[in-house]
Write a protein that holds these residues in place. Sequence first.
Motif, mmCIF file in Angstrom:
data_model
loop_
_atom_site.group_PDB
_atom_site.id
_atom_site.type_symbol
_atom_site.label_atom_id
_atom_site.label_comp_id
_atom_site.label_asym_id
_atom_site.label_seq_id
_atom_site.Cartn_x
_atom_site.Cartn_y
_atom_site.Cartn_z
ATOM 1 N N ASP A 80 0.828 -1.213 0.000
ATOM 2 C CA ASP A 80 0.000 0.000 0.000
ATOM 3 C C ASP A 80 0.860 1.260 0.000
ATOM 4 O O ASP A 80 0.557 2.240 -0.702
ATOM 5 C CB ASP A 80 -0.928 -0.003 1.209
ATOM 6 N N ARG A 83 2.599 1.652 -3.588
ATOM 7 C CA ARG A 83 1.645 1.987 -4.647
ATOM 8 C C ARG A 83 1.084 3.397 -4.470
ATOM 9 O O ARG A 83 0.798 4.077 -5.455
ATOM 10 C CB ARG A 83 0.515 0.971 -4.678
ATOM 11 N N ALA A 84 0.928 3.817 -3.243
ATOM 12 C CA ALA A 84 0.465 5.186 -3.018
ATOM 13 C C ALA A 84 1.564 6.202 -3.292
ATOM 14 O O ALA A 84 1.294 7.311 -3.765
ATOM 15 C CB ALA A 84 -0.045 5.337 -1.584
ATOM 16 N N GLY A 85 2.822 5.840 -3.008
ATOM 17 C CA GLY A 85 3.910 6.791 -3.210
ATOM 18 C C GLY A 85 4.372 6.903 -4.641
ATOM 19 O O GLY A 85 4.834 7.964 -5.066
ATOM 20 N N ALA A 87 2.658 7.067 -7.256
ATOM 21 C CA ALA A 87 1.820 8.003 -8.009
ATOM 22 C C ALA A 87 2.343 9.429 -7.902
ATOM 23 O O ALA A 87 2.112 10.241 -8.803
ATOM 24 C CB ALA A 87 0.375 7.932 -7.508
ATOM 25 N N GLU A 88 3.039 9.776 -6.817
ATOM 26 C CA GLU A 88 3.570 11.121 -6.631
ATOM 27 C C GLU A 88 5.079 11.193 -6.857
ATOM 28 O O GLU A 88 5.602 12.262 -7.154
ATOM 29 C CB GLU A 88 3.257 11.602 -5.203
#
Length: 262
Positions: A80, A83-85, A87-88
Amino acid sequence: MEAVILILALLFFAFIGLGAFVTVKAVGAAKRGVERTVTQARRTVEETTLRAKSLGQVGVAGELAQLRLSLRTSMRATQDALRAGVAEDSGLAESLALFERLSVHGHELDDELKRLEREPDRSTVAARLPELRERTERIVHSAESLRWAARDRAQKFADDDLDVLSSQIDMEAGALRHWTESPAPGSSPGRSWSEDGAGQSAPPAAGAGAAAQTGSGAGAGAGAGAGGAEREAEPEPPAITARDPRQEHYPWQKAPRPEATN
């Protein structure tokens, strides 16, 4: 007429094709949503069961449940976070690829632990526990290293951005606290503002006051001399006489009519 029928037929088939396409997309989205919900529900039930086994059972069964729960929790948290990081921060793409390779080993270990939970020969399972514990710790340690490195990277970027923003704000605040209200050319001294914002009127100079007093005295003497000469040159003003009441006119009076002559 035939062209109109052909156009209507084409429109009909186009609407049918569009409807079929939208239906397939909607069905696919609904299917993916159902599968996602079922997977999440299955994962929740399995983790709850593992937590209950790790707390309620002792021996080999409780140890296996504890290893599986630790492995799954760490791998999911790392997945998690990456995958969240990504994107940025595109720099995490390589870390995500490494985690995918680590996930293969994690899934293999989880499947093996699940099979050993149903193994009736507890002595053989107990003999393999040290090796299974070591593999679990290595995978968990690698996953946690990736997760904390990604978090430290994000925190570092946030701290750098905050430092730059704080320095810019300090510079702007310093510029806002330094201002001076300068008087216009030829005008009297105004109010000068210091950094604390307190306004103070500038007192006149002593030399300027003395010069002003001397100049005013000289001007008064010169004015007196000139006034006497003017009084001698000017004729005597006429005596003040009373105004003739017959020549008074009031706004409510009518204008006198001229006398008619024959």
